[in-house]
Motif scaffolding. Structure first.
Motif, PDB file in Angstrom:
ATOM      1  N   PHE A 138       0.784  -0.871   0.115  1.00 20.86           N
ATOM      2  CA  PHE A 138      -0.070   0.334   0.431  1.00 20.86           C
ATOM      3  C   PHE A 138       0.720   1.016   0.063  1.00 20.86           C
ATOM      4  O   PHE A 138       1.606   1.537   0.799  1.00 20.86           O
ATOM      5  N   PRO A 139       1.201   2.023  -0.808  1.00 24.94           N
ATOM      6  CA  PRO A 139       1.606   3.938  -1.134  1.00 24.94           C
ATOM      7  C   PRO A 139       2.306   4.293  -0.001  1.00 24.94           C
ATOM      8  O   PRO A 139       3.271   4.820   0.125  1.00 24.94           O
ATOM      9  N   VAL A 140       0.965   4.556   1.394  1.00 26.43           N
ATOM     10  CA  VAL A 140       1.269   5.228   2.905  1.00 26.43           C
ATOM     11  C   VAL A 140       1.368   3.866   3.641  1.00 26.43           C
ATOM     12  O   VAL A 140       0.621   3.004   3.656  1.00 26.43           O
ATOM     13  N   GLU A 141       2.531   3.538   4.135  1.00 23.54           N
ATOM     14  CA  GLU A 141       3.422   3.286   5.363  1.00 23.54           C
ATOM     15  C   GLU A 141       2.369   3.334   6.729  1.00 23.54           C
ATOM     16  O   GLU A 141       2.316   4.922   6.888  1.00 23.54           O
ATOM     17  N   PRO A 142       1.158   2.838   7.475  1.00 21.00           N
ATOM     18  CA  PRO A 142       0.545   3.242   8.081  1.00 21.00           C
ATOM     19  C   PRO A 142       0.954   3.699   9.212  1.00 21.00           C
ATOM     20  O   PRO A 142       0.225   3.921  10.325  1.00 21.00           O
ATOM     21  N   HIS A 143       2.053   3.281   9.755  1.00 18.35           N
ATOM     22  CA  HIS A 143       2.581   3.311  11.489  1.00 18.35           C
ATOM     23  C   HIS A 143       2.716   4.866  11.056  1.00 18.35           C
ATOM     24  O   HIS A 143       2.923   5.689  12.348  1.00 18.35           O
ATOM     25  N   PHE A 144       3.870   5.582  10.384  1.00 15.86           N
ATOM     26  CA  PHE A 144       3.908   6.537   9.976  1.00 15.86           C
ATOM     27  C   PHE A 144       3.282   7.989   8.822  1.00 15.86           C
ATOM     28  O   PHE A 144       3.651   9.001   9.196  1.00 15.86           O
ATOM     29  N   LYS A 159      15.897   8.851   9.934  1.00 17.16           N
ATOM     30  CA  LYS A 159      15.750  10.367  10.498  1.00 17.16           C
ATOM     31  C   LYS A 159      14.429  10.678   9.977  1.00 17.16           C
ATOM     32  O   LYS A 159      14.614  11.633  10.406  1.00 17.16           O
ATOM     33  N   LEU A 160      13.774  10.441   8.999  1.00 21.85           N
ATOM     34  CA  LEU A 160      12.839  10.886   8.514  1.00 21.85           C
ATOM     35  C   LEU A 160      11.759  11.349   9.267  1.00 21.85           C
ATOM     36  O   LEU A 160      11.251  11.777   9.660  1.00 21.85           O
ATOM     37  N   VAL A 161      12.009   9.922  10.726  1.00 18.30           N
ATOM     38  CA  VAL A 161      10.832   9.713  11.291  1.00 18.30           C
ATOM     39  C   VAL A 161      10.623  10.458  12.924  1.00 18.30           C
ATOM     40  O   VAL A 161       9.956  11.800  13.355  1.00 18.30           O
ATOM     41  N   ARG A 162      12.052  11.183  12.448  1.00 17.68           N
ATOM     42  CA  ARG A 162      12.454  12.471  13.933  1.00 17.68           C
ATOM     43  C   ARG A 162      12.018  14.221  13.276  1.00 17.68           C
ATOM     44  O   ARG A 162      11.683  14.957  14.442  1.00 17.68           O
ATOM     45  N   HIS A 163      11.434  13.876  11.914  1.00 21.52           N
ATOM     46  CA  HIS A 163      10.877  15.502  11.340  1.00 21.52           C
ATOM     47  C   HIS A 163       9.722  15.237  10.938  1.00 21.52           C
ATOM     48  O   HIS A 163       8.662  16.334  10.712  1.00 21.52           O
ATOM     49  N   TRP A 164       8.840  13.487  10.698  1.00 24.12           N
ATOM     50  CA  TRP A 164       7.443  13.735   9.687  1.00 24.12           C
ATOM     51  C   TRP A 164       6.403  14.326  10.647  1.00 24.12           C
ATOM     52  O   TRP A 164       5.856  13.476  12.251  1.00 24.12           O
ATOM     53  N   PRO A 165       5.684  15.297  10.229  1.00 25.23           N
ATOM     54  CA  PRO A 165       4.571  15.456  10.806  1.00 25.23           C
ATOM     55  C   PRO A 165       3.728  14.666  11.941  1.00 25.23           C
ATOM     56  O   PRO A 165       3.072  14.876  12.682  1.00 25.23           O
ATOM     57  N   LEU A 166       3.648  13.459  10.958  1.00 23.62           N
ATOM     58  CA  LEU A 166       2.367  12.552  11.505  1.00 23.62           C
ATOM     59  C   LEU A 166       2.972  11.536  11.794  1.00 23.62           C
ATOM     60  O   LEU A 166       2.201  10.592  12.530  1.00 23.62           O
ATOM     61  N   THR A 167       4.096  11.467  12.979  1.00 24.79           N
ATOM     62  CA  THR A 167       4.390  10.436  13.422  1.00 24.79           C
ATOM     63  C   THR A 167       3.534   9.905  14.432  1.00 24.79           C
ATOM     64  O   THR A 167       3.647  11.610  15.284  1.00 24.79           O
ATOM     65  N   HIS A 168       3.545   9.212  15.181  1.00 22.34           N
ATOM     66  CA  HIS A 168       2.305   9.263  16.473  1.00 22.34           C
ATOM     67  C   HIS A 168       3.473  10.251  17.750  1.00 22.34           C
ATOM     68  O   HIS A 168       2.645  10.784  18.038  1.00 22.34           O
ATOM     69  N   GLY A 177      14.948   7.143  17.128  1.00 24.36           N
ATOM     70  CA  GLY A 177      14.211   7.265  15.645  1.00 24.36           C
ATOM     71  C   GLY A 177      14.372   5.509  15.517  1.00 24.36           C
ATOM     72  O   GLY A 177      13.726   5.332  14.625  1.00 24.36           O
ATOM     73  N   MET A 178      15.397   5.146  15.484  1.00 21.69           N
ATOM     74  CA  MET A 178      16.409   3.664  14.748  1.00 21.69           C
ATOM     75  C   MET A 178      15.487   2.796  15.450  1.00 21.69           C
ATOM     76  O   MET A 178      14.672   1.688  15.365  1.00 21.69           O
TER      77      MET A 178
END
Length: 220
Positions: A138-144, A159-168, A177-178
């Motif tokens: 599915f094109p959108v990863e559901p957790h993030f 790296k991205l998960v530390r800046h992505w605005p929709l992270t839980h 992050g890792m």
């Protein structure tokens, strides 16, 4: 509430959100597969009491098995254990049930060998099961809630998960992050069929694309 949580809430958690509508439709499919749910003893692998308290259906009894502690004020029809069902000795001690339910858990158990143990535990615990997991393609990863996130190298994900605005919950440093991304391995249709060869595989679709897969062995 932090801005990223508020934004995520609009998509996933709030009443009327896309996530809430998907969950409601999933419950309807679940009831169709298990029409006698009110009479069944259920073991939920990786689930929470909150999910069942909000559910439109209530089984005879639910036993929650999770790696995290459960609330102390569970109602009488819900019990909980802190345990890892990929450990065979743990499974033997759990007894047997009518139905295993597991939502969005198998992708977190840690590698193919652990997923095989998880599937074996499901077969051991009950004759019926409902095992749902997000679909890898599915094109959108559901957790993030990030497009194409699952196809990035791990270092880029961390790296991205530390800046992505929709992270839980936004990690504070590189190591956190890792830790947030390394334990998630989304499954394909082929792997679900391999792990549950005797089950029916249901596709949950959005705009014609498969969003999640559910292995079902329902009532005869």
């Amino acid at each position: 509430m932090p801005r990223n949580r508020t934004l995520r809430n609009r998509f996933v958690d709030a009443p009327g959100s896309l996530g809430e509508r998907f969950r409601a439709a999933r419950w309807e499919r679940f009831r169709a597969c298990f029409p006698s749910i009110a009479d069944l003893r259920v073991v939920d692998l990786g689930g929470t009491a909150d999910m069942w308290l909000r559910a439109p259906v209530a089984p005879k009894h639910v036993h929650l098995v999770n790696l995290e502690a459960h609330p102390s004020d569970l109602p009488s029809w819900i019990t909980g254990a802190v345990a890892d069902v990929t450990d065979g000795s743990v499974v033997e001690g759990l007894g047997t049930y009518d139905l295993v339910v597991s939502n969005s858990t198998i992708e977190h158990v840690g590698g193919h060998v652990q997923r095989q143990r998880f599937a074996a535990a499901i077969d051991r615990l009950a004759p019926m099961h409902w095992v749902q997991t997000p679909y890898r393609y599915f094109p959108v990863e559901p957790h993030f809630l990030a497009p194409g996130f699952q196809f990035l190298p791990l270092a880029a994900q961390a790296k991205l998960v530390r800046h992505w605005p929709l992270t839980h919950s936004r990690p504070s440093d590189a190591r956190e992050g890792m830790r947030a991304v390394i334990g998630i391995e989304l499954l394909t249709r082929a792997e679900m069929r391999y792990l549950f060869p005797a089950s029916r595989l249901i596709s949950e679709r959005v705009a014609g694309l498969t969003k999640s897969l559910t292995a079902v062995r329902g009532e005869r």
